[in-house]
Design a protein around this motif. Sequence first.
Motif, PDB file in Angstrom:
ATOM      1  N   LEU A  84     -18.656  -5.928 -57.052  1.00  0.00           N
ATOM      2  CA  LEU A  84     -18.908  -6.585 -58.340  1.00  0.00           C
ATOM      3  C   LEU A  84     -17.556  -6.826 -59.014  1.00  0.00           C
ATOM      4  O   LEU A  84     -16.753  -5.905 -59.156  1.00  0.00           O
ATOM      5  CB  LEU A  84     -19.791  -5.694 -59.227  1.00  0.00           C
ATOM      6  CG  LEU A  84     -20.088  -6.267 -60.619  1.00  0.00           C
ATOM      7  CD1 LEU A  84     -20.948  -7.528 -60.525  1.00  0.00           C
ATOM      8  CD2 LEU A  84     -20.778  -5.231 -61.507  1.00  0.00           C
ATOM      9  N   ASP A  85     -17.331  -8.071 -59.434  1.00  0.00           N
ATOM     10  CA  ASP A  85     -16.035  -8.436 -60.016  1.00  0.00           C
ATOM     11  C   ASP A  85     -16.154  -8.529 -61.540  1.00  0.00           C
ATOM     12  O   ASP A  85     -17.053  -9.207 -62.048  1.00  0.00           O
ATOM     13  CB  ASP A  85     -15.623  -9.803 -59.415  1.00  0.00           C
ATOM     14  CG  ASP A  85     -14.223 -10.198 -59.796  1.00  0.00           C
ATOM     15  OD1 ASP A  85     -13.369  -9.313 -59.963  1.00  0.00           O
ATOM     16  OD2 ASP A  85     -13.981 -11.420 -59.917  1.00  0.00           O
ATOM     17  N   HIS A  86     -15.284  -7.846 -62.265  1.00  0.00           N
ATOM     18  CA  HIS A  86     -15.301  -7.841 -63.743  1.00  0.00           C
ATOM     19  C   HIS A  86     -16.689  -7.514 -64.277  1.00  0.00           C
ATOM     20  O   HIS A  86     -17.213  -8.217 -65.161  1.00  0.00           O
ATOM     21  CB  HIS A  86     -14.816  -9.191 -64.302  1.00  0.00           C
ATOM     22  CG  HIS A  86     -13.383  -9.473 -63.997  1.00  0.00           C
ATOM     23  ND1 HIS A  86     -12.344  -8.830 -64.636  1.00  0.00           N
ATOM     24  CD2 HIS A  86     -12.805 -10.292 -63.088  1.00  0.00           C
ATOM     25  CE1 HIS A  86     -11.196  -9.257 -64.149  1.00  0.00           C
ATOM     26  NE2 HIS A  86     -11.440 -10.132 -63.191  1.00  0.00           N
ATOM     27  N   GLY A  87     -17.284  -6.466 -63.743  1.00  0.00           N
ATOM     28  CA  GLY A  87     -18.636  -6.099 -64.159  1.00  0.00           C
ATOM     29  C   GLY A  87     -18.690  -5.544 -65.571  1.00  0.00           C
ATOM     30  O   GLY A  87     -17.771  -4.863 -66.031  1.00  0.00           O
ATOM     31  N   GLU A 143      -9.181 -17.313 -68.187  1.00  0.00           N
ATOM     32  CA  GLU A 143     -10.634 -17.157 -68.194  1.00  0.00           C
ATOM     33  C   GLU A 143     -11.184 -17.224 -66.780  1.00  0.00           C
ATOM     34  O   GLU A 143     -10.743 -18.033 -65.973  1.00  0.00           O
ATOM     35  CB  GLU A 143     -11.241 -18.292 -69.035  1.00  0.00           C
ATOM     36  CG  GLU A 143     -12.712 -18.114 -69.363  1.00  0.00           C
ATOM     37  CD  GLU A 143     -13.623 -19.038 -68.573  1.00  0.00           C
ATOM     38  OE1 GLU A 143     -13.149 -20.084 -68.118  1.00  0.00           O
ATOM     39  OE2 GLU A 143     -14.788 -18.662 -68.381  1.00  0.00           O
ATOM     40  N   GLU A 144     -12.089 -16.329 -66.450  1.00  0.00           N
ATOM     41  CA  GLU A 144     -12.778 -16.438 -65.180  1.00  0.00           C
ATOM     42  C   GLU A 144     -14.254 -16.199 -65.399  1.00  0.00           C
ATOM     43  O   GLU A 144     -14.650 -15.100 -65.785  1.00  0.00           O
ATOM     44  CB  GLU A 144     -12.237 -15.439 -64.145  1.00  0.00           C
ATOM     45  CG  GLU A 144     -12.797 -15.767 -62.771  1.00  0.00           C
ATOM     46  CD  GLU A 144     -12.673 -14.659 -61.769  1.00  0.00           C
ATOM     47  OE1 GLU A 144     -12.596 -13.498 -62.149  1.00  0.00           O
ATOM     48  OE2 GLU A 144     -12.674 -14.998 -60.578  1.00  0.00           O
ATOM     49  N   ASP A 145     -15.038 -17.228 -65.156  1.00  0.00           N
ATOM     50  CA  ASP A 145     -16.484 -17.093 -65.239  1.00  0.00           C
ATOM     51  C   ASP A 145     -16.930 -16.432 -66.545  1.00  0.00           C
ATOM     52  O   ASP A 145     -17.741 -15.498 -66.531  1.00  0.00           O
ATOM     53  CB  ASP A 145     -16.965 -16.258 -64.036  1.00  0.00           C
ATOM     54  CG  ASP A 145     -18.158 -16.930 -63.386  1.00  0.00           C
ATOM     55  OD1 ASP A 145     -18.625 -17.939 -63.909  1.00  0.00           O
ATOM     56  OD2 ASP A 145     -18.613 -16.423 -62.345  1.00  0.00           O
ATOM     57  N   ILE A 177      -2.591 -14.008 -64.433  1.00  0.00           N
ATOM     58  CA  ILE A 177      -3.502 -14.902 -65.159  1.00  0.00           C
ATOM     59  C   ILE A 177      -4.589 -15.414 -64.208  1.00  0.00           C
ATOM     60  O   ILE A 177      -4.309 -15.735 -63.057  1.00  0.00           O
ATOM     61  CB  ILE A 177      -2.706 -16.125 -65.704  1.00  0.00           C
ATOM     62  CG1 ILE A 177      -1.668 -15.675 -66.745  1.00  0.00           C
ATOM     63  CG2 ILE A 177      -3.628 -17.182 -66.307  1.00  0.00           C
ATOM     64  CD1 ILE A 177      -0.745 -16.803 -67.218  1.00  0.00           C
ATOM     65  N   HIS A 178      -5.824 -15.499 -64.711  1.00  0.00           N
ATOM     66  CA  HIS A 178      -6.905 -16.121 -63.937  1.00  0.00           C
ATOM     67  C   HIS A 178      -6.754 -17.644 -63.984  1.00  0.00           C
ATOM     68  O   HIS A 178      -6.394 -18.195 -65.017  1.00  0.00           O
ATOM     69  CB  HIS A 178      -8.273 -15.761 -64.536  1.00  0.00           C
ATOM     70  CG  HIS A 178      -8.708 -14.366 -64.232  1.00  0.00           C
ATOM     71  ND1 HIS A 178      -9.257 -13.527 -65.170  1.00  0.00           N
ATOM     72  CD2 HIS A 178      -8.694 -13.656 -63.071  1.00  0.00           C
ATOM     73  CE1 HIS A 178      -9.575 -12.365 -64.601  1.00  0.00           C
ATOM     74  NE2 HIS A 178      -9.234 -12.417 -63.325  1.00  0.00           N
ATOM     75  N   GLY A 179      -7.046 -18.299 -62.903  1.00  0.00           N
ATOM     76  CA  GLY A 179      -6.974 -19.762 -62.889  1.00  0.00           C
ATOM     77  C   GLY A 179      -5.568 -20.238 -62.553  1.00  0.00           C
ATOM     78  O   GLY A 179      -4.777 -19.503 -61.963  1.00  0.00           O
ATOM     79  N   LEU A 207      -4.353  -6.615 -57.794  1.00  0.00           N
ATOM     80  CA  LEU A 207      -3.723  -7.755 -58.450  1.00  0.00           C
ATOM     81  C   LEU A 207      -4.770  -8.856 -58.621  1.00  0.00           C
ATOM     82  O   LEU A 207      -5.215  -9.462 -57.642  1.00  0.00           O
ATOM     83  CB  LEU A 207      -2.553  -8.259 -57.591  1.00  0.00           C
ATOM     84  CG  LEU A 207      -1.741  -9.429 -58.145  1.00  0.00           C
ATOM     85  CD1 LEU A 207      -1.064  -9.064 -59.474  1.00  0.00           C
ATOM     86  CD2 LEU A 207      -0.678  -9.864 -57.132  1.00  0.00           C
ATOM     87  N   HIS A 208      -5.184  -9.057 -59.877  1.00  0.00           N
ATOM     88  CA  HIS A 208      -6.121 -10.153 -60.175  1.00  0.00           C
ATOM     89  C   HIS A 208      -5.343 -11.455 -60.310  1.00  0.00           C
ATOM     90  O   HIS A 208      -4.116 -11.458 -60.393  1.00  0.00           O
ATOM     91  CB  HIS A 208      -6.875  -9.850 -61.477  1.00  0.00           C
ATOM     92  CG  HIS A 208      -7.973  -8.856 -61.289  1.00  0.00           C
ATOM     93  ND1 HIS A 208      -9.295  -9.211 -61.308  1.00  0.00           N
ATOM     94  CD2 HIS A 208      -7.934  -7.529 -61.046  1.00  0.00           C
ATOM     95  CE1 HIS A 208     -10.033  -8.135 -61.095  1.00  0.00           C
ATOM     96  NE2 HIS A 208      -9.233  -7.093 -60.938  1.00  0.00           N
ATOM     97  N   GLY A 209      -6.083 -12.565 -60.374  1.00  0.00           N
ATOM     98  CA  GLY A 209      -5.420 -13.866 -60.559  1.00  0.00           C
ATOM     99  C   GLY A 209      -4.508 -14.195 -59.398  1.00  0.00           C
ATOM    100  O   GLY A 209      -3.421 -14.744 -59.576  1.00  0.00           O
ATOM    101  N   ILE A 229      -5.843  -7.907 -53.476  1.00  0.00           N
ATOM    102  CA  ILE A 229      -5.418  -9.108 -54.207  1.00  0.00           C
ATOM    103  C   ILE A 229      -6.617 -10.045 -54.303  1.00  0.00           C
ATOM    104  O   ILE A 229      -7.221 -10.411 -53.291  1.00  0.00           O
ATOM    105  CB  ILE A 229      -4.232  -9.787 -53.487  1.00  0.00           C
ATOM    106  CG1 ILE A 229      -3.078  -8.781 -53.379  1.00  0.00           C
ATOM    107  CG2 ILE A 229      -3.786 -11.042 -54.237  1.00  0.00           C
ATOM    108  CD1 ILE A 229      -2.134  -9.044 -52.252  1.00  0.00           C
ATOM    109  N   ASN A 230      -6.969 -10.409 -55.544  1.00  0.00           N
ATOM    110  CA  ASN A 230      -8.173 -11.217 -55.772  1.00  0.00           C
ATOM    111  C   ASN A 230      -7.863 -12.706 -55.797  1.00  0.00           C
ATOM    112  O   ASN A 230      -6.974 -13.142 -56.530  1.00  0.00           O
ATOM    113  CB  ASN A 230      -8.786 -10.861 -57.135  1.00  0.00           C
ATOM    114  CG  ASN A 230      -9.287  -9.444 -57.204  1.00  0.00           C
ATOM    115  OD1 ASN A 230      -9.120  -8.663 -56.274  1.00  0.00           O
ATOM    116  ND2 ASN A 230      -9.904  -9.105 -58.314  1.00  0.00           N
ATOM    117  N   VAL A 231      -8.642 -13.456 -55.033  1.00  0.00           N
ATOM    118  CA  VAL A 231      -8.437 -14.906 -54.955  1.00  0.00           C
ATOM    119  C   VAL A 231      -9.766 -15.622 -55.158  1.00  0.00           C
ATOM    120  O   VAL A 231     -10.737 -15.359 -54.456  1.00  0.00           O
ATOM    121  CB  VAL A 231      -7.863 -15.296 -53.569  1.00  0.00           C
ATOM    122  CG1 VAL A 231      -7.706 -16.816 -53.458  1.00  0.00           C
ATOM    123  CG2 VAL A 231      -6.522 -14.602 -53.320  1.00  0.00           C
TER     124      VAL A 231
HETATM  125 ZN    ZN Z   1     -10.038 -11.066 -61.974  1.00  0.00          ZN
END
Ligand code: ZN
Length: 288
Positions: A84-87, A143-145, A177-179, A207-209, A229-231
């Motif tokens: 779950l991402d950013h739950g 911003e992500e979702d 940063i997201h995006g 590492l997000h973003g 690392i999130n993509v």
């Molecule tokens: Zn994220």
Amino acid sequence: MALVSARDMLLKAHKEGYGVAQININNLEWIKAVLEVVKELNSPVILGVSEGAAKYMGGYRNVMAMVRELDAFYNIQQPIAVHLDHGTYEGAFKALEAGFTSIMFDGSHYPFEENLAKTKEVVAKCHSVGVSVEAEVGSIGGEEDGVVGAGEIADPEECRLIAETGVDMFAAGIGNIHGKYPANWKGLDFEVLAEVQRVTNNIPLVLHGGSGIPEDMIKKAISLGVSKINVNTECQLAFAEATRKYIEEGKDLQSKGFDPRKLLAPGVEAIKNVVREKLTLFGSVNKA
Ligand code: ZN
Ligand code: G3H
């Protein structure tokens, strides 16, 4: 292979100095694309699912059903975690109930004491059934979702206290940063990253973003303790671009080019190329 918690794959990555990709999934095509590449490159992977994406895919249980069945269909032997991402606090328990094997509780927008208390509760519940947990301090810009962050740099003392809850992986805001990254982006704050790793007693960092971060920064982040690392955005952009090209070239109007299996195929290939590139850059090829 049965779907697994992210704990062991991240401890191995942390010890051996490579990163495991979290590729966010959006639909059937995304899941197939990631699993096909994982099999081809013999790599572990984490499938990231935001609450919005879960809703789009028909709920947490349907996400699990799709992943479980495709895992069996492809006879996947590599470790796969469904994360779950950013739950939210409520979402964490719902995803756990539905069989997710890893949970991010993102309490970074709460006052710190509340983030700490809620993270403790999520850890106790998840660990009692062998599910791994990710927590966050500071915030990821952009911003992500629907998850919006100002990009606050993490406070090392707060990181230390959250790490003490026993979380398996830890996300700190370090200027990521997201995006899409703006042209005037200052880059990752490696001093804070090194400090966060020191005070969190060497737990795998996240590492997000991950879309659009230059290769040298990714490699340095891994050398300083980043193991996940999130993509997301890069796969979405690649999918959109390939689909647009197909339609702009009028291929949907030729013969049976309107068949969704044909129309979506270039986009799926484009996602696969991004995933191949990321698994190779992060160093997880043949690490299953
Ligand atoms: Zn994220
Ligand atoms: O949680 C997911 C990510 O942090 C993905 O970020 O869309 O910028 O790659 P991205």
